[in-house]
Scaffold this motif. Sequence first.
Motif, PDB file in Angstrom:
ATOM      1  N   CYS A  10      -2.205   6.773  -7.220  1.00 51.46           N
ATOM      2  CA  CYS A  10      -2.140   7.492  -8.493  1.00 51.46           C
ATOM      3  C   CYS A  10      -3.039   6.766  -9.498  1.00 51.46           C
ATOM      4  N   PRO A  11      -3.303   7.389 -10.634  1.00 47.14           N
ATOM      5  CA  PRO A  11      -4.069   6.682 -11.670  1.00 47.14           C
ATOM      6  C   PRO A  11      -3.307   5.459 -12.169  1.00 47.14           C
ATOM      7  N   ASP A  63       0.881  -1.170   0.000  1.00 47.55           N
ATOM      8  CA  ASP A  63       0.000   0.000   0.000  1.00 47.55           C
ATOM      9  C   ASP A  63       0.920   1.222   0.000  1.00 47.55           C
ATOM     10  N   VAL A  64       1.016   1.888  -1.141  1.00 51.24           N
ATOM     11  CA  VAL A  64       2.023   2.923  -1.342  1.00 51.24           C
ATOM     12  C   VAL A  64       1.356   4.279  -1.526  1.00 51.24           C
ATOM     13  N   LEU A  82      -6.802  12.879  -1.816  1.00 49.46           N
ATOM     14  CA  LEU A  82      -8.182  12.461  -1.591  1.00 49.46           C
ATOM     15  C   LEU A  82      -8.482  11.289  -2.508  1.00 49.46           C
ATOM     16  N   GLY A  83      -8.691  10.118  -1.924  1.00 48.08           N
ATOM     17  CA  GLY A  83      -8.967   8.920  -2.704  1.00 48.08           C
ATOM     18  C   GLY A  83     -10.447   8.618  -2.758  1.00 48.08           C
ATOM     19  N   VAL A  96      -0.696  -4.022 -10.250  1.00 51.20           N
ATOM     20  CA  VAL A  96      -0.619  -2.683  -9.663  1.00 51.20           C
ATOM     21  C   VAL A  96      -2.004  -2.061  -9.785  1.00 51.20           C
ATOM     22  N   ILE A  97      -2.572  -1.668  -8.653  1.00 52.53           N
ATOM     23  CA  ILE A  97      -3.921  -1.129  -8.635  1.00 52.53           C
ATOM     24  C   ILE A  97      -3.929   0.190  -7.879  1.00 52.53           C
ATOM     25  N   ASN A  98      -4.950   0.987  -8.074  1.00 55.44           N
ATOM     26  CA  ASN A  98      -5.105   2.234  -7.331  1.00 55.44           C
ATOM     27  C   ASN A  98      -5.265   1.931  -5.850  1.00 55.44           C
TER      28      ASN A  98
END
Length: 320
Positions: free
Chosen positions: A64-65, A9-10, A138-139, A96-98
């Motif tokens: 990130c996108p 989780d980055v 803000l996610g 790799v996912i958001n």
Amino acid sequence: MTNYALVGDVGGTNARLALCDVSNGSISQTKTFSTSDFQSLEDVIRHYLSEKPPVKSACIAIACPVKDDWIEMTNHHWAFSTQEMRQNLGLEHLEVINDFTAVSMAIPMLTDSEVIQFGGNRPVDGKPIAIYGAGTGLGVSHLVHVDKRWVSLPGEGGHVDFSCGTEEEDMIMNVLRAERGRVSAERVLSGKGLVNIYRAIVISDKRTPEVLQPQDVTERALAGSCTDCRRALSLFCVIMGRFGGNLALTLGTFGGVYIAGGIVPRFLEFFKASGFRAAFEDKGRFRSYVEDIPVYLITHDQPGLLGAGAHMRQYLGMVL
């Protein structure tokens, strides 16, 4: 022999890595690294795996996108090719996912003891869910149930236009627009956003704001030592409520709206007493549409890792 996958989780500030037991989804051996201490994400992963059993699969959630092979972080300088990193690390599978895709995938795994409810009634099984949270940025994400599995709907909802509902919020908008032009929701609903609200309050009163960090604004607000900071924190809670209510309207999230991120837990009691829920329900003719929708604050300490593991297990179940 236990089959582990690497999960991560980055965010813009920290990179959290752990091992996920693919058989049951449990997370272990969690470590947190400062992103400023490493040149690249690959360096962090190599450092972490140097003392761990070998893994063949990994799922990294990142702030990130995520549209194609090339990943470029929004609030940090790291950028990389997913396939190149997979090959360099000797992995068979790398997803790799958001970061909020991961948080959304954690929702079905949370227990009642890992959330705090703010108003509304019980969630409706199988109905859409919204997830959002303020931290470095803000996610936003949504989760829907399709064909007996959960599907996350990723996006960049944190960068929609900041929407005002009161004259006080108009004032915030006017100050920020004069400085930046377009104002996104993230410009007010994030750590830096809290500071922006404070600055706008002071500037609108034709005074000079102090140079403060988000923690300064929160601490002064809670201590009652700064009227401007307390007003800023109150507005932050109200705007959080208004934004969450908009998410509820957009997809009919009768499965609930969930708040993640590292900011709100720092002033939980203040948040409980704030105008958050009233703003959430302040939808005019559609108040009755949202008033039964429950809002939950996620208290699980690592929902991003939990959700990355859930995504990895679902992905491996589909491809293996």
